[in-house]
Design an enzyme around this catalytic site. Structure first.
Site, PDB file in Angstrom:
ATOM      1  N   ASN A   1      26.210  49.682  10.141  1.00 48.60           N
ATOM      2  CA  ASN A   1      26.596  51.121   9.821  1.00 48.60           C
ATOM      3  C   ASN A   1      28.404  50.773   9.905  1.00 48.60           C
ATOM      4  OD1 ASN A   1      24.302  51.766   9.747  1.00 48.60           O
ATOM      5  ND2 ASN A   1      24.335  52.839  11.528  1.00 48.60           N
TER       6      ASN A   1
ATOM      7  N   ASP B   1      30.243  53.688  10.211  1.00 43.63           N
ATOM      8  CA  ASP B   1      30.536  54.983  10.966  1.00 43.63           C
ATOM      9  C   ASP B   1      30.909  54.534  12.130  1.00 43.63           C
ATOM     10  OD1 ASP B   1      27.288  55.840  10.931  1.00 43.63           O
ATOM     11  OD2 ASP B   1      28.498  55.029  12.573  1.00 43.63           O
TER      12      ASP B   1
ATOM     13  N   HIS C   1      29.307  45.208   8.365  1.00 41.18           N
ATOM     14  CA  HIS C   1      29.866  45.710   7.072  1.00 41.18           C
ATOM     15  C   HIS C   1      31.192  46.451   6.976  1.00 41.18           C
ATOM     16  CE1 HIS C   1      25.453  45.202   5.756  1.00 41.18           C
ATOM     17  NE2 HIS C   1      25.783  44.177   5.643  1.00 41.18           N
TER      18      HIS C   1
ATOM     19  N   CYS D   1      48.917  41.333   1.324  1.00 38.71           N
ATOM     20  CA  CYS D   1      50.297  41.532   1.009  1.00 38.71           C
ATOM     21  C   CYS D   1      51.086  40.387   0.757  1.00 38.71           C
ATOM     22  CB  CYS D   1      50.909  42.652   2.087  1.00 38.71           C
ATOM     23  SG  CYS D   1      52.745  42.849   1.969  1.00 38.71           S
TER      24      CYS D   1
ATOM     25  N   GLY E   1      16.210  51.396  12.126  1.00 37.39           N
ATOM     26  CA  GLY E   1      16.634  52.154  11.222  1.00 37.39           C
ATOM     27  C   GLY E   1      17.261  51.373   9.848  1.00 37.39           C
ATOM     28  N   THR E   2      16.684  50.196   9.400  1.00 43.91           N
ATOM     29  CA  THR E   2      17.229  49.507   8.339  1.00 43.91           C
ATOM     30  C   THR E   2      15.935  49.427   7.365  1.00 43.91           C
ATOM     31  OG1 THR E   2      18.350  47.837   7.542  1.00 43.91           O
ATOM     32  CG2 THR E   2      16.973  47.494   9.702  1.00 43.91           C
TER      33      THR E   2
ATOM     34  N   ASN F   1      11.230  52.699  12.843  1.00 47.66           N
ATOM     35  CA  ASN F   1      11.523  53.092  11.645  1.00 47.66           C
ATOM     36  C   ASN F   1      10.272  54.153  11.304  1.00 47.66           C
ATOM     37  OD1 ASN F   1      11.946  53.605   8.795  1.00 47.66           O
ATOM     38  ND2 ASN F   1      12.858  51.521   8.919  1.00 47.66           N
TER      39      ASN F   1
HETATM   40  N1  APR Z   1      15.402  56.911  12.502  1.00 49.29           N
HETATM   41  C1  APR Z   1      15.191  55.531  12.291  1.00 49.29           C
HETATM   42  N2  APR Z   1      15.272  55.151  10.914  1.00 49.29           N
HETATM   43  C2  APR Z   1      15.299  55.896   9.848  1.00 49.29           C
HETATM   44  C3  APR Z   1      15.503  57.439   9.984  1.00 49.29           C
HETATM   45  C4  APR Z   1      15.531  57.813  11.537  1.00 49.29           C
HETATM   46  N3  APR Z   1      15.983  59.089  11.508  1.00 49.29           N
HETATM   47  N4  APR Z   1      15.674  58.113   8.888  1.00 49.29           N
HETATM   48  C5  APR Z   1      15.449  57.039   7.829  1.00 49.29           C
HETATM   49  N5  APR Z   1      15.423  55.723   8.609  1.00 49.29           N
HETATM   50  C6  APR Z   1      15.041  54.539   7.749  1.00 49.29           C
HETATM   51  C7  APR Z   1      14.435  54.653   6.418  1.00 49.29           C
HETATM   52  O1  APR Z   1      13.036  54.573   6.546  1.00 49.29           O
HETATM   53  C8  APR Z   1      15.148  53.315   5.933  1.00 49.29           C
HETATM   54  O2  APR Z   1      14.213  52.196   6.103  1.00 49.29           O
HETATM   55  O3  APR Z   1      16.317  54.008   8.016  1.00 49.29           O
HETATM   56  C9  APR Z   1      16.290  53.058   6.677  1.00 49.29           C
HETATM   57  C10 APR Z   1      17.557  53.221   6.071  1.00 49.29           C
HETATM   58  O4  APR Z   1      17.783  52.158   4.980  1.00 49.29           O
HETATM   59  P1  APR Z   1      18.772  52.086   3.964  1.00 49.29           P
HETATM   60  O5  APR Z   1      19.344  53.557   3.355  1.00 49.29           O
HETATM   61  O6  APR Z   1      18.507  50.946   2.920  1.00 49.29           O
HETATM   62  O7  APR Z   1      20.096  51.769   4.826  1.00 49.29           O
HETATM   63  P2  APR Z   1      20.363  50.165   5.368  1.00 49.29           P
HETATM   64  O8  APR Z   1      19.378  49.442   5.730  1.00 49.29           O
HETATM   65  O9  APR Z   1      21.296  50.432   6.656  1.00 49.29           O
HETATM   66  O10 APR Z   1      21.163  49.442   4.263  1.00 49.29           O
HETATM   67  C11 APR Z   1      21.747  48.264   4.413  1.00 49.29           C
HETATM   68  O11 APR Z   1      22.853  48.647   2.292  1.00 49.29           O
HETATM   69  O12 APR Z   1      24.086  49.819   0.938  1.00 49.29           O
HETATM   70  C12 APR Z   1      24.247  48.999   2.006  1.00 49.29           C
HETATM   71  O13 APR Z   1      26.166  48.368   3.190  1.00 49.29           O
HETATM   72  C13 APR Z   1      25.208  49.258   3.051  1.00 49.29           C
HETATM   73  O14 APR Z   1      24.848  48.870   5.246  1.00 49.29           O
HETATM   74  C14 APR Z   1      24.121  49.145   4.186  1.00 49.29           C
HETATM   75  C15 APR Z   1      23.088  48.355   3.875  1.00 49.29           C
END
Ligand code: APR
Length: 268
Positions: A120, A122, A137, A149, A208-209, A234
């Site tokens: 993340n 943020d 990231h 620069c 959450g990925t 997840n």
């Molecule tokens: N709690 C836990 N998991 C959750 C929640 C929640 N409240 N809401 C959604 N999710 C899960 C979804 O089911 C999904 O599997 O979080 C995951 C989000 O997946 P992505 O949107 O693909 O995000 P991420 O895995 O962080 O993406 C990886 O991709 O776009 C690039 O650089 C960006 O860091 C990012 C990377």
């Protein structure tokens, strides 16, 4: 008669939470025993959209090639700058959720046990107290020059002339968001620290990925190959579920307090 089904679901959820709590309990107090990898789902309950959730995810509404790549930025710097400015505002307005706080409290209670690695951009982990989180990231709130620069002691991004994007008053070099765009290398130090944490841990907790992006997703298999237990939190299936010994189907804010702090039961 449907009622028995709900009770069975809850029992299964309680049982798998109990099994997951036992995995966490087993590594408390063990230096580097717990490696946590987080993704956009970690911040979803703080109001920050994920990337790939259908409809709500950023990539369901915007083209990552246009907005999260150097080519896209060069093609339309103002559009990309404005898009990140919106995301920055949303991140600043958001607050860490109960999941972020549970990770921070865990780190306080068992110093040295947790190695936190995040995809993340943020700053919610840091604001909750995990200031040593490894950022794979980059950082949405830290801008940098598009080109390095040319001056011996580089110009400070703070000196940029305001604009969309702001630019160097001397050479016109634009600022860009300090995040890793598609096609770019991850910061080598962060990646190395993440690899070491994955290799050293006894429990890899993945929160959450979607596991769609590498090399971040590869850290899970690396930990497993080194003998770690893999636990996924997840609400939906992810591309790395096969690596898991245990999966908790729930959200970060709801699951992490009982999982990490053991002091709250899983409510109906
Ligand atoms: N709690 C836990 N998991 C959750 C929640 C929640 N409240 N809401 C959604 N999710 C899960 C979804 O089911 C999904 O599997 O979080 C995951 C989000 O997946 P992505 O949107 O693909 O995000 P991420 O895995 O962080 O993406 C990886 O991709 O776009 C690039 O650089 C960006 O860091 C990012 C990377």
């Amino acid at each position: 008669m449907r009622r028995p089904l709900r009770r069975r679901h809850l029992n299964a959820a309680v049982q798998s939470l109990a099994a997951a709590q036992a995995l966490v309990r087993a590594v408390r107090g063990r230096p580097g025993g717990l490696c946590v990898l987080t993704g956009a789902g970690m911040s979803a309950e703080s109001g920050i959209p994920t990337f790939r959730d259908a409809l709500t995810g950023l990539w369901a509404r915007f083209d990552p090639a246009e907005l999260a790549s150097e080519d896209g930025f060069r093609a339309d710097p103002q559009r990309v700058w404005d898009w990140y400015a919106e995301r920055r505002e949303a991140a600043r307005a958001a607050e860490p959720n109960a999941g972020h706080h549970a990770l921070a409290r865990f780190a306080q209670r068992w110093p040295g046990t947790l190695a936190l690695v995040t995809q993340n951009v943020d700053d919610l982990h840091q604001r909750a107290g995990n200031t040593d989180a490894v950022r794979l990231h980059g950082d949405l709130l830290a801008d940098r020059w598009l080109q390095a620069c040319p001056r011996r002691r580089g110009c400070s991004p703070d000196a940029a002339v305001p604009g969309r994007p702001p630019r160097c008053g001397e050479c016109g070099n634009p600022l860009r968001p300090g995040v890793v765009w598609f096609g770019e290398e991850l910061p080598p130090q962060a990646l190395e620290a993440a690899r070491q944490a994955a290799e050293a841990c006894a429990l890899m907790l993945v929160i959450g990925t979607s596991g769609a992006v590498w090399p971040a997703a590869g850290l899970v298999g690396l930990a497993r190959r080194r003998g770690a237990q893999v636990l996924i939190v997840n609400p939906a299936a992810s591309e790395i579920d096969d690596e898991a010994h245990l999966v908790l189907r729930g959200t970060a804010a709801r699951m992490l307090p009982p999982l990490l702090l053991d002091d709250t039961a899983l409510g109906p």
